[in-house]
Design a protein around this motif. Structure first.
Motif, PDB file in Angstrom:
ATOM      1  N   ASP A   1       0.812  -1.364   0.055  1.00 38.18           N
ATOM      2  CA  ASP A   1      -0.023  -0.046  -0.143  1.00 38.18           C
ATOM      3  C   ASP A   1       0.976   1.211   0.019  1.00 38.18           C
ATOM      4  N   LEU A   2       1.988   1.302   0.755  1.00 38.55           N
ATOM      5  CA  LEU A   2       2.846   2.626   0.787  1.00 38.55           C
ATOM      6  C   LEU A   2       3.438   2.765  -0.456  1.00 38.55           C
ATOM      7  N   VAL A   3       4.022   1.824  -1.163  1.00 30.89           N
ATOM      8  CA  VAL A   3       4.513   1.919  -2.480  1.00 30.89           C
ATOM      9  C   VAL A   3       3.656   2.425  -3.594  1.00 30.89           C
ATOM     10  N   VAL A   4       2.418   1.817  -3.483  1.00 25.21           N
ATOM     11  CA  VAL A   4       1.402   2.224  -4.439  1.00 25.21           C
ATOM     12  C   VAL A   4       0.846   3.559  -4.303  1.00 25.21           C
ATOM     13  N   GLU A   5       0.852   4.215  -3.156  1.00 23.41           N
ATOM     14  CA  GLU A   5       0.606   5.406  -2.680  1.00 23.41           C
ATOM     15  C   GLU A   5       1.639   6.377  -3.010  1.00 23.41           C
ATOM     16  N   VAL A   6       2.878   6.012  -2.825  1.00 22.92           N
ATOM     17  CA  VAL A   6       4.013   7.056  -3.285  1.00 22.92           C
ATOM     18  C   VAL A   6       3.992   7.100  -4.602  1.00 22.92           C
ATOM     19  N   MET A   7       4.221   6.071  -5.350  1.00 25.52           N
ATOM     20  CA  MET A   7       4.183   5.909  -6.908  1.00 25.52           C
ATOM     21  C   MET A   7       3.016   6.892  -7.363  1.00 25.52           C
TER      22      MET A   7
END
Length: 395
Positions: free
Chosen positions: A143-149
């Protein structure tokens, strides 16, 4: 049309490029400032060189060299702020340049806000106690990486170079990439793969590409050792990769010795002839087109020589780099005239220890370019329809 159909990347390590302090010992030493203008001053240069994608090394708030992230949602204050970066994107877009950025999602800085039980594992990255590895089995990390991207794609980022992908399970990206593509279907994803089964990783992860370290090694090694049989073998391997995906090709980056240091100026010219004629997505490392030299050392600060600052404007380059610059520019012009090269195949015409001739062939009968390299003479020729269209050292 795919992002990589016409992509020719110019790879920049921003913190080094602008001369920011890499290892600040205190907040006062960080040299906080608005330095994106230094990069903007070279956008016309990148465009005139013939590149059309700016690939940025780490730009997010970090403790030192950029790969020890403190905050994925903040631009490093040594470079500037988010408004500066958005303006930089606009300057690129006004010139027809796209921007991809480094996503360091394998590890974070120890002691950062991400160094918490729901996000990190019990291991450090490759023995570096200052780098804690994220736990890629956890949904919170996905979830964190999806949000950052998604956050940075909303601000104009066109794609991501995924640092240390070789250390991450491909199944992690198989969860991340489709979710980002739902909102940004044209986003491009390339993973850093030093070793491993490239084609298998691409297929299992859903990434578009990975870095072609096998070809990089064969290029410089064949030239240095005067053994083109190694390169000829690797080009056959490269054909196999290209049947599955479009590899990202390079002869220099922020982690390796400068190509001109490894093989000399003439050798670097031959290396660029290979880079800009074989299939795949070519990436040029800033300064290589000027014949920059530099050695990577295994010590603190050992990357500094290969991650240098640039002058304030292109007019301040040494005239010693002009010969290489003209040659690279000429090779890029050949590639831009023949975008089919991205999906071509390579066939060997002649190979000895010191000479290599190969043809790059597209899907149509008229799509053929021949390349002739002679390491003993330090010469390279690119031939189309029997006519020499690029020749070194007579460029």
């Amino acid at each position: 049309m795919s992002f990589s159909d016409h992509a020719i990347l110019w790879h920049v390590y921003p913190l080094g490029f602008v001369g920011a302090p890499i290892r600040p010992e205190s907040p006062e030493d960080r040299g906080v400032g608005h330095r994106w203008g230094h990069l903007v001053a070279f956008l016309d240069y990148a465009q005139q060189l013939g590149t059309n994608v700016i690939q940025l090394g780490p730009i997010f708030q970090s403790a030192s060299h950029g790969y020890d992230t403190l905050d994925f949602f903040a631009i490093d204050d040594r470079l500037g702020d988010e408004a500066d970066f958005v303006e930089f994107i606009a300057e690129c877009e006004s010139r027809g340049l796209k921007v991809i950025v480094d996503g360091v999602f394998n590890h974070v800085a120890a002691g950062s806000q991400y160094d918490t039980a729901p996000l990190v594992s019990d291991t450090v990255f490759e023995g570096h106690g200052s780098l804690r590895e994220l736990d890629h089995s956890r949904a919170e990390v996905v979830d964190l990486v999806v949000e950052v991207m998604s956050y940075w794609c909303e601000r104009g980022v066109a794609g991501w170079r995924l640092d240390a992908a070789y250390a991450m399970p491909p199944e992690f990206w198989a969860q991340v990439v489709p979710r980002v593509r739902e909102r940004f279907p044209q986003a491009w994803f390339v993973g850093e793969m030093i070793h491993g089964d490239y084609a298998d990783y691409v297929q299992r992860s859903g990434l578009d590409s990975v870095t072609q370290y096998e070809l990089w090694k064969a290029v410089w090694s064949s030239i240095k050792d005067r053994n083109f049989f190694e390169l000829e073998w690797s080009l056959r391997r490269h054909n196999e990769f290209c049947a599955v995906f479009r590899p990202m090709t390079f002869v220099g980056n922020h982690d390796v010795n400068r190509i001109a240091t490894t093989v000399g100026a003439d050798g670097a010219a031959l290396a660029h002839a290979v880079l800009l004629t074989v299939p795949g997505v070519p990436e040029l490392y800033y300064g290589d087109e000027q014949g920059f030299t530099g050695t990577k050392f295994e010590r603190v600060g050992g990357d500094d020589e290969v991650r240098p600052s640039f002058p304030q404007s292109p007019s301040q380059f040494s005239p010693l780099g002009e010969k290489m610059h003209r040659w690279v520019q000429l090779l890029i012009s050949v590639r831009r005239r023949h975008p089919w090269l991205v999906d071509a195949r390579v066939e060997t015409l002649e190979v000895t220890n010191e000479q290599l001739g190969y043809a790059v062939i597209g899907a149509e009968d008229s799509q053929r370019v021949e390349v002739w390299l002679d390491v003993a003479a330090g010469s390279a020729r690119v031939v189309e329809s029997g006519q020499v269209v690029a020749e070194y050292p007579h460029c």
